[in-house]
Design a protein around this motif. Structure first.
Motif, short mmCIF file in Angstrom:
data_model
loop_
_atom_site.label_atom_id
_atom_site.label_comp_id
_atom_site.label_asym_id
_atom_site.label_seq_id
_atom_site.Cartn_x
_atom_site.Cartn_y
_atom_site.Cartn_z
N GLY A 121 0.81 -1.21 0.00
CA GLY A 121 0.00 0.00 0.00
C GLY A 121 0.84 1.25 0.00
O GLY A 121 0.54 2.22 -0.69
N GLU A 122 1.91 1.22 0.79
CA GLU A 122 2.76 2.41 0.91
C GLU A 122 4.13 1.98 1.42
O GLU A 122 4.25 1.03 2.19
CB GLU A 122 2.13 3.43 1.86
N VAL A 123 5.16 2.71 1.00
CA VAL A 123 6.48 2.60 1.61
C VAL A 123 6.85 3.98 2.13
O VAL A 123 6.49 4.99 1.54
CB VAL A 123 7.55 2.07 0.63
N ARG A 124 7.54 4.03 3.26
CA ARG A 124 7.91 5.32 3.85
C ARG A 124 9.11 5.12 4.77
O ARG A 124 9.31 4.04 5.32
CB ARG A 124 6.73 5.91 4.63
N GLY A 125 9.89 6.18 4.93
CA GLY A 125 11.02 6.07 5.83
C GLY A 125 12.08 7.11 5.57
O GLY A 125 11.91 8.05 4.78
N LEU A 126 13.21 6.90 6.22
CA LEU A 126 14.32 7.84 6.19
C LEU A 126 15.56 7.08 6.63
O LEU A 126 15.50 6.28 7.57
CB LEU A 126 14.04 9.00 7.15
N ASP A 186 -6.28 -5.06 0.18
CA ASP A 186 -6.97 -4.35 -0.89
C ASP A 186 -6.34 -2.96 -1.02
O ASP A 186 -6.51 -2.10 -0.16
CB ASP A 186 -8.46 -4.22 -0.56
N PRO A 187 -5.58 -2.73 -2.11
CA PRO A 187 -4.90 -1.44 -2.25
C PRO A 187 -5.84 -0.27 -2.47
O PRO A 187 -5.46 0.88 -2.27
CB PRO A 187 -4.00 -1.66 -3.47
N ARG A 188 -7.10 -0.54 -2.87
CA ARG A 188 -8.05 0.55 -3.11
C ARG A 188 -8.63 1.05 -1.80
O ARG A 188 -8.80 2.27 -1.61
CB ARG A 188 -9.16 0.07 -4.03
N GLU A 221 -7.36 -1.74 3.12
CA GLU A 221 -7.58 -2.79 4.10
C GLU A 221 -6.26 -3.49 4.40
O GLU A 221 -5.60 -3.99 3.49
CB GLU A 221 -8.59 -3.82 3.58
N PRO A 222 -5.81 -3.54 5.66
CA PRO A 222 -4.52 -4.15 5.96
C PRO A 222 -4.48 -5.65 5.66
O PRO A 222 -5.52 -6.31 5.66
CB PRO A 222 -4.33 -3.87 7.46
N PHE A 274 2.31 -6.01 13.09
CA PHE A 274 0.97 -5.91 12.52
C PHE A 274 1.02 -6.24 11.02
O PHE A 274 1.43 -7.32 10.64
CB PHE A 274 0.35 -4.56 12.80
N ASN A 275 0.65 -5.29 10.15
CA ASN A 275 0.64 -5.56 8.71
C ASN A 275 1.84 -4.95 7.99
O ASN A 275 1.80 -4.72 6.80
CB ASN A 275 -0.64 -5.01 8.08
N ARG A 276 2.92 -4.73 8.73
CA ARG A 276 4.06 -4.03 8.13
C ARG A 276 5.34 -4.87 8.21
O ARG A 276 5.58 -5.60 9.18
CB ARG A 276 4.30 -2.70 8.85
#
Length: 470
Positions: free
Chosen positions: A372-377, A388-390, A393-394, A426-428
């Motif tokens: 769904g998303e990537v994020r960081g530093l 569901d990417p729309r 939903e995790p 969790f979902n990550r």
């Protein structure tokens, strides 16, 4: 690595089944593990480690993409850190905190000099939880107020006040703990609590929400706001531009102290010694642990501003620890600063984070419908997995356990089978390897994750998968 040292100094070889059986038997019979149902776990016996890698007793190699508990910043068996313990133990193994000690004082100086302008002293603890406990104690005594606000998506430790500050489900079974704690929503655009569409909207609405919480909780009762500069275990949530300065403004407006919890994000994890350097904000107190000496000997602490430190010039601080500023731990901390400078660790983290990690994760997000998303530093990233990417939903429900957690367990198992030890929550799937990782190791680990994401893709709803492919 053909052999490794055993518990009694003997050389052991990989494939030594008897040694592995002894380790496993002692662990299962005598060790009580944290956050676990004891009968439901089977910890992997680890034989040795070096750099960004560790081995089990059969010689299977794992890239350590979790830095153990996101604390092994300079990796396994860093020669400089190991040598610092050996030399300090040979000279003076321990001394009570009431005495002046050379490495304790030197490390405190190095930390204060690395902190933003306006900090004065360091109070050493044994862990991040103790650091947060004592930072809150200082804030309450300095302000004469009691209440502390913290984010729902947070983890601050498992001791009494620290677990009350924690927002995630680990708090639930420990309640009631400290009753003078209230929680608020921080910014999280992908799952916005404020129906925001842009980072600017999310930032502005999150700050408006926080101010409402301050007012409704009673600004005259609030001693401090504590937040992780970059939220760690609960999502690697990098605050949007303007958010942390906005929190600082609210603190100044209402006479509240700002505590930055840098237990996980500090000491190079995001490419700077302190993560606040990335966001243009100066807190009143900074808590740290983990990366300050890579956990070679337990160490944490509070960096104290001049104003707060002055409160205790003529007033005794009602707190202390037998092992505060332990010489072995502080010696490793001094060696850590030396390694950072001489090995250009911060440059290495910033370079690999932007040149290698970010584009590869963004490419995975474009190709895998489960991402769904990537994020960081720096070396601190999250891959948010969805069914569901729309709808976002995790992949697994919040705080999933048992069969509900199976999809994430399958992703983790695929990583481990291929020789990578992941950090999941969790979902990550989090990417937090030791800061000394080589580019080749980093690329290899990301390739393993890329293949493991095919397992996550298989759980994406059929219609959502089709829509993502069209």
């Amino acid at each position: 690595m053909e052999t490794f040292p055993g518990p009694h100094g003997q050389a052991l070889s990989f494939g030594d089944d008897e040694a592995e059986r002894e380790v496993r038997a002692n662990d299962r019979q005598y060790v009580f593990h944290s956050w676990s149902a004891q009968a439901a776990i089977d910890p992997l016996p680890v034989a040795a480690g070096r750099g960004a890698t560790f081995w089990d007793y059969q010689g299977k190699e794992y890239l350590d993409f979790s830095s153990q508990l996101v604390n092994l910043n300079l990796g396994h068996q860093h020669p400089r850190l190991v040598r610092s313990i050996q030399e300090q133990a040979g000279r003076m193994a321990t001394i009570a905190p009431a005495f002046a000690n050379d490495v304790r004082g030197e490390l405190a100086r190095l930390i204060v000099e690395a902190a933003p302008e306006g900090f004065a002293k360091v109070f050493f603890t044994n862990s991040g939880a103790e650091a947060n406990e004592n930072a809150v104690r200082m804030a309450r005594l300095h302000t004469g107020k009691r209440k502390v606000l913290s984010q729902y998506r947070s983890y601050h430790g498992s001791t009494s006040t620290a677990i009350a500050l924690t927002g995630d489900p680990r708090r639930w079974a420990n309640e009631p703990a400290d009753p003078a704690v209230a929680h608020f929503f921080g910014p999280y655009l992908y799952r916005s609590a404020f129906h925001a569409q842009t980072e600017d909207e999310e930032c502005r609405r999150a700050l408006e929400h926080l101010e409402q919480v301050i007012v409704l909780e009673g600004a005259s009762t609030v001693a401090a706001i504590i937040l992780e500069t970059v939220v760690g275990t609960n999502g690697i949530l990098v605050p949007p531009p303007g958010y942390l300065p906005g929190v600082r403004e609210l603190c100044d407006k209402y006479g509240i102290l700002l505590i930055a919890d840098e237990v996980m994000a500090g000491f190079g994890r995001v490419g700077t010694v302190f993560a606040v350097e990335n966001f243009g904000v100066v807190p009143d107190l900074i808590t740290f642990a983990k990366g300050v000496n890579s956990g070679y000997v337990p160490l944490g602490g509070v960096v104290i501003s001049e104003a707060v430190a002055a409160t205790f010039d003529d007033r005794a601080f009602p707190g202390g620890l037998t092992y505060s500023g332990h010489p072995l731990a502080c010696a490793v901390g001094v060696a850590t600063f030396e390694a950072f400078e001489q090995e250009k660790i911060l440059d290495h983290v910033r370079d690999l984070g932007e040149r290698v990690v970010r584009p590869r994760l963004e490419d995975m997000a474009a190709r895998h419908p489960s991402v769904g998303e990537v994020r960081g530093l720096g070396m601190f990233w999250a891959i948010e997995l969805v069914r569901d990417p729309r709808t976002h939903e995790p992949l697994v429900p919040f705080n999933a356990a048992g069969p509900d957690a199976a999809p994430m367990n399958e992703v983790a198992a695929a990583c481990k089978s291929a020789g990578l030890w992941p950090f999941t929550h969790f979902n990550r799937l989090h990417v937090a390897p030791p800061l000394v990782i080589t580019e080749e190791e980093l690329v290899r680990g990301l390739q393993i994750i890329d293949r493991a994401l095919e397992v996550a893709d298989s759980h994406v709803r059929t219609e959502a998968h089709a829509a993502a492919q069209s």
